[in-house]
Motif scaffolding. Structure first.
Motif, PDB file in Angstrom:
ATOM      1  N   GLY A  27      20.007  50.568  15.833  1.00 19.54           N
ATOM      2  CA  GLY A  27      20.254  51.826  15.016  1.00 19.54           C
ATOM      3  C   GLY A  27      19.293  51.668  13.526  1.00 19.54           C
ATOM      4  N   ASN A  28      20.726  51.670  13.150  1.00 20.33           N
ATOM      5  CA  ASN A  28      20.255  51.379  11.206  1.00 20.33           C
ATOM      6  C   ASN A  28      19.871  49.861  11.389  1.00 20.33           C
ATOM      7  OD1 ASN A  28      20.337  53.762  10.936  1.00 20.33           O
ATOM      8  ND2 ASN A  28      22.605  53.578  10.095  1.00 20.33           N
ATOM      9  N   SER A  29      19.988  48.815  12.452  1.00 20.82           N
ATOM     10  CA  SER A  29      19.712  48.054  11.800  1.00 20.82           C
ATOM     11  C   SER A  29      18.385  46.653  13.079  1.00 20.82           C
ATOM     12  CB  SER A  29      20.773  46.752  11.750  1.00 20.82           C
ATOM     13  OG  SER A  29      21.103  46.906  12.801  1.00 20.82           O
ATOM     14  N   TYR A  30      18.223  45.867  12.404  1.00 22.92           N
ATOM     15  CA  TYR A  30      16.895  45.241  13.428  1.00 22.92           C
ATOM     16  C   TYR A  30      17.351  43.497  14.148  1.00 22.92           C
ATOM     17  CZ  TYR A  30      13.818  48.200  11.294  1.00 22.92           C
ATOM     18  OH  TYR A  30      13.761  49.861  11.159  1.00 22.92           O
ATOM     19  N   ALA A  54      11.049  43.667   4.311  1.00 20.52           N
ATOM     20  CA  ALA A  54      12.292  42.518   3.449  1.00 20.52           C
ATOM     21  C   ALA A  54      12.369  42.291   4.946  1.00 20.52           C
ATOM     22  CB  ALA A  54      13.038  43.674   2.991  1.00 20.52           C
ATOM     23  N   LEU A  55      12.274  42.786   5.984  1.00 24.25           N
ATOM     24  CA  LEU A  55      12.291  42.415   7.745  1.00 24.25           C
ATOM     25  C   LEU A  55      11.363  40.596   7.729  1.00 24.25           C
ATOM     26  CD1 LEU A  55      13.158  42.981  10.340  1.00 24.25           C
ATOM     27  CD2 LEU A  55      11.637  44.820  10.713  1.00 24.25           C
ATOM     28  N   GLU A  56      10.374  41.227   7.335  1.00 24.92           N
ATOM     29  CA  GLU A  56       9.493  40.193   7.678  1.00 24.92           C
ATOM     30  C   GLU A  56       9.605  38.988   7.033  1.00 24.92           C
ATOM     31  OE1 GLU A  56       5.878  38.267   9.600  1.00 24.92           O
ATOM     32  OE2 GLU A  56       6.925  40.210   9.730  1.00 24.92           O
ATOM     33  N   GLN A  57      10.146  38.662   6.084  1.00 21.18           N
ATOM     34  CA  GLN A  57      10.844  38.173   4.966  1.00 21.18           C
ATOM     35  C   GLN A  57      12.024  37.339   6.037  1.00 21.18           C
ATOM     36  OE1 GLN A  57       9.641  36.007   2.328  1.00 21.18           O
ATOM     37  NE2 GLN A  57      10.853  35.035   2.308  1.00 21.18           N
ATOM     38  N   PHE A  58      12.442  38.031   6.426  1.00 20.92           N
ATOM     39  CA  PHE A  58      14.406  37.398   6.267  1.00 20.92           C
ATOM     40  C   PHE A  58      13.769  36.620   8.630  1.00 20.92           C
ATOM     41  CE2 PHE A  58      17.866  38.114   9.624  1.00 20.92           C
ATOM     42  CZ  PHE A  58      18.462  37.854   8.571  1.00 20.92           C
ATOM     43  N   PRO A  67      20.495  50.681   1.131  1.00 15.95           N
ATOM     44  CA  PRO A  67      20.416  52.035   1.213  1.00 15.95           C
ATOM     45  C   PRO A  67      19.363  52.374  -0.392  1.00 15.95           C
ATOM     46  CG  PRO A  67      22.968  50.731   1.876  1.00 15.95           C
ATOM     47  CD  PRO A  67      21.899  49.850   1.351  1.00 15.95           C
ATOM     48  N   GLY A  68      18.267  52.775   0.733  1.00 18.95           N
ATOM     49  CA  GLY A  68      17.642  53.999   0.025  1.00 18.95           C
ATOM     50  C   GLY A  68      15.930  52.826  -0.537  1.00 18.95           C
ATOM     51  N   MET A  69      16.176  52.015   0.696  1.00 22.63           N
ATOM     52  CA  MET A  69      15.141  50.558   0.944  1.00 22.63           C
ATOM     53  C   MET A  69      13.824  51.992   1.758  1.00 22.63           C
ATOM     54  SD  MET A  69      16.047  46.880   1.684  1.00 22.63           S
ATOM     55  CE  MET A  69      13.942  46.647   1.468  1.00 22.63           C
ATOM     56  N   THR A  70      12.908  51.780   0.975  1.00 21.95           N
ATOM     57  CA  THR A  70      11.091  53.184   1.656  1.00 21.95           C
ATOM     58  C   THR A  70      11.161  52.285   2.835  1.00 21.95           C
ATOM     59  OG1 THR A  70       9.836  51.731   0.285  1.00 21.95           O
ATOM     60  CG2 THR A  70      10.506  53.292  -0.686  1.00 21.95           C
ATOM     61  N   PRO A  71      10.556  53.265   4.228  1.00 22.11           N
ATOM     62  CA  PRO A  71       9.844  52.427   4.839  1.00 22.11           C
ATOM     63  C   PRO A  71       9.603  51.002   4.659  1.00 22.11           C
ATOM     64  CG  PRO A  71       9.472  54.424   5.259  1.00 22.11           C
ATOM     65  CD  PRO A  71      10.194  54.248   3.737  1.00 22.11           C
TER      66      PRO A  71
END
Length: 450
Positions: free
Chosen positions: A8-11, A46-50, A36-40
C-alpha cells in the motif's frame, strides 16, 4: 541482506537474523511509512536509510521488537500475561491489583501515553505526565482541580512496572525509570496519616442502633391506588428493627476489625461458636462485575477471638439461617444437612454469598435512620460521612487506647508487620506520650524521695 516489499502506502523491510536451535530461520520485520508530501526521490532515499539502520540494529543484537512496540501494545500483553487465575501460589498479582492496573491504564495512562514507543519513555516523560494530571480538568468525574498525589504516584508506579515487565520479556535492556540518576535533595518529612474512627460514645450509639427498635415517623401524604384514585394517608409511626443477619455482620466487623472482603468471605467453618475463635484466611473481591475469592491482603491467616456477646448473636443468626434453608426448599442455593457449615455466614435471601456492595448501603441506612429519628442534635449524631472501614479504625483505636502493643494490634488487624500499624495509627500511639511522661515523673519522684 535486507529485502523490501511495498504494501500500500508503506514498505515492509525483512532481515534474516540467523537460525533457531531447531533450524528454523529467525526473521525480523519493520514497516517504513513515508511522511506525507515526500517526493518519490525523497521516499527512496529515506527508505534506503531506514533499511540500513534497521539491518544494523538486527545484526548488532539490538531489540527491534521493543523499538517498535507502543505502551498500549505492551499493556495489553502485560494484562493478559498477569491475569490472576485465583491461585495465590501462581498469581503474580491479586485480582484487585490487576483490576486497579487495568482501570488506571484505561482511564488515564493509555489515552495520554499509549501511542508512545516504550523505548522512548524516560523520566521526563513521567514528569510531563504528572504535570498534566495536576492541572484543572484532569479528573474524569468533572470535579475541579487535578488528581491527588497518591493517584499520580500510583500511575507512575504502574508505568514503571510495565517497563520492568518489558525488560523481563527481553523487549527492553533496562527500565530507565528505575536506573535514572537523581540528585539527592534530602528526604521530605512524611505526611501524617490520619484515619477516621468513632469515639467511644459514637460507637455506643451505633451499637444501640443495631440492638434496638427505632420508631420512624412518616408524615401525612397523598397516595394513588391501583385504580388511579387519589387518597390521603395520615401521619403514622412505623417501628424499624435491624435484621439479625445485619446485627451479626456489624458486631463481627467491629469486634474483629476485619476488612469488608474478609467479613463477607467467612463461612460457618471459620467460626468456633464455643471459643469465639474466627479464622480469617481469605477474602472476597468484586471486580469487573464478577465476584472472586482470593487470599487476604497480606496472604496470611489470623485467628482473632470475639466475646460471648458476638458469638451469642452469631448462634441466633445461624439458627435462623438453618430455618431459612428449610423454608425455601429447592430455592435455597446454599449447602444443607451435614455440609451446612460450608455456607457463607453472610448471605442473600436465597442462600448465595452476600454481594460485596451490600454492607455499604446497609451501614449508611442504619446511620441515616438513627440520626433522623433518635439523635437530638448534631452533637449526638453518628457521623453521617462514616464508612464501614471506620469500624476497623475504631477497633484499632480502642485496642491502642487500652495499652495493647503495636505487634499485637497488627496481628489482630492482619497487617503485614507492626511498622504498618505504627504508620497508619501513629496518631493514637503519639497520644501515649503524655502517659509516658507521667510514668517517668512518677517513677523518678519516688526515687528522689527515698
Amino acid at each position: 541482506m535486507a529485502s523490501v516489499r511495498k504494501r500500500g502506502n508503506s514498505y515492509q523491510i525483512t532481515v534474516s537474523n540467523g537460525r533457531r536451535a531447531d533450524g528454523t530461520q529467525i526473521i525480523e520485520t519493520a514497516t517504513f511509512t513515508p511522511e506525507p508530501g515526500m517526493t518519490p526521490k525523497q521516499t527512496e532515499k529515506a527508505l534506503e536509510q531506514f533499511k540500513i539502520e534497521f539491518e544494523r540494529e538486527v545484526k548488532s543484537g539490538q531489540n527491534v521488537k521493543g523499538r517498535r512496540m507502543t505502551l498500549k501494545q505492551l499493556s495489553e500483553i502485560f494484562l493478559e500475561d498477569n491475569r490472576p487465575v485465583g491461585d495465590p501460589e501462581e498469581d503474580a498479582i491479586s485480582i484487585t491489583t490487576w483490576a486497579s492496573y487495568k482501570n488506571s491504564l484505561t482511564l488515564r495512562i493509555i489515552p495520554r501515553m499509549g501511542h508512545m514507543k516504550i523505548n522512548s519513555i524516560v523520566p521526563k516523560t513521567l514528569k510531563d505526565y504528572c504535570r498534566e494530571l495536576r492541572q484543572d480538568g484532569a479528573r474524569s468525574d468533572g470535579k475541579p482541580g487535578g488528581l491527588s498525589e497518591s493517584t499520580i504516584a500510583r500511575d507512575c508506579s504502574i508505568i514503571s512496572s510495565l517497563l520492568s515487565y518489558a525488560v523481563g520479556e527481553g523487549l527492553l535492556t533496562i527500565n530507565p525509570l528505575i536506573y535514572a540518576g537523581k540528585q539527592s535533595k534530602g528526604r521530605k518529612a512524611r505526611k501524617e496519616y490520619k484515619v477516621d474512627y468513632f469515639t467511644i460514645e459514637q460507637t455506643q450509639r451505633f451499637l444501640w442502633a443495631l440492638d434496638n427498635p427505632i420508631p420512624i415517623r412518616h408524615r401525612a401524604h397523598g397516595q394513588v391506588d391501583d385504580t388511579g384514585k387519589a387518597y390521603h394517608v395520615r401521619e403514622y409511626v412505623q417501628l424499624w428493627k435491624l435484621s439479625l443477619k445485619w446485627r451479626a455482620y456489624f458486631y463481627l466487623a467491629l469486634f474483629v476489625g476485619d476488612r469488608r472482603g474478609e467479613n463477607i468471605a467467612l463461612t460457618w467453618e471459620d467460626i468456633n461458636l464455643e471459643t469465639g475463635e474466627v479464622r480469617i484466611d481469605k477474602s472476597t473481591a468484586y471486580v469487573e462485575r464478577e465476584i472472586f475469592q482470593k487470599g487476604t491482603k497480606t496472604y496470611k491467616s489470623r485467628t482473632p477471638i470475639v466475646p460471648p456477646v458476638v458469638t451469642g448473636i452469631l448462634k441466633q443468626w445461624k439458627s435462623e439461617q438453618k430455618q431459612m434453608s428449610l423454608e425455601l426448599g429447592s430455592y435455597w442455593r446454599g449447602y444443607r444437612g451435614k455440609e451446612f457449615d460450608k455456607n457463607f455466614v453472610f448471605i442473600q435471601n436465597n442462600g448465595k454469598q452476600m454481594h460485596p456492595s451490600s454492607p455499604y448501603h446497609q451501614f449508611k441506612r442504619i446511620i441515616r435512620i438513627y440520626n433522623e429519628n433518635v439523635a437530638e442534635d448534631e452533637a449526638s449524631m453518628i457521623p453521617p460521612g462514616a464508612t464501614q472501614h471506620d469500624l476497623r479504625h475504631t477497633a484499632a483505636s480502642i485496642l491502642i487506647a487500652n495499652n495493647m502493643d503495636p505487634r499485637s494490634v497488627a496481628g489482630i488487624l492482619g497487617h503485614a508487620n507492626a511498622a504498618t500499624t505504627l504508620n497508619i495509627y501513629s496518631y493514637f500511639f503519639e497520644t501515649k506520650n503524655k502517659e509516658a511522661a507521667d510514668i517517668m515523673a512518677s517513677a523518678l519522684a519516688k526515687t528522689s524521695s527515698s
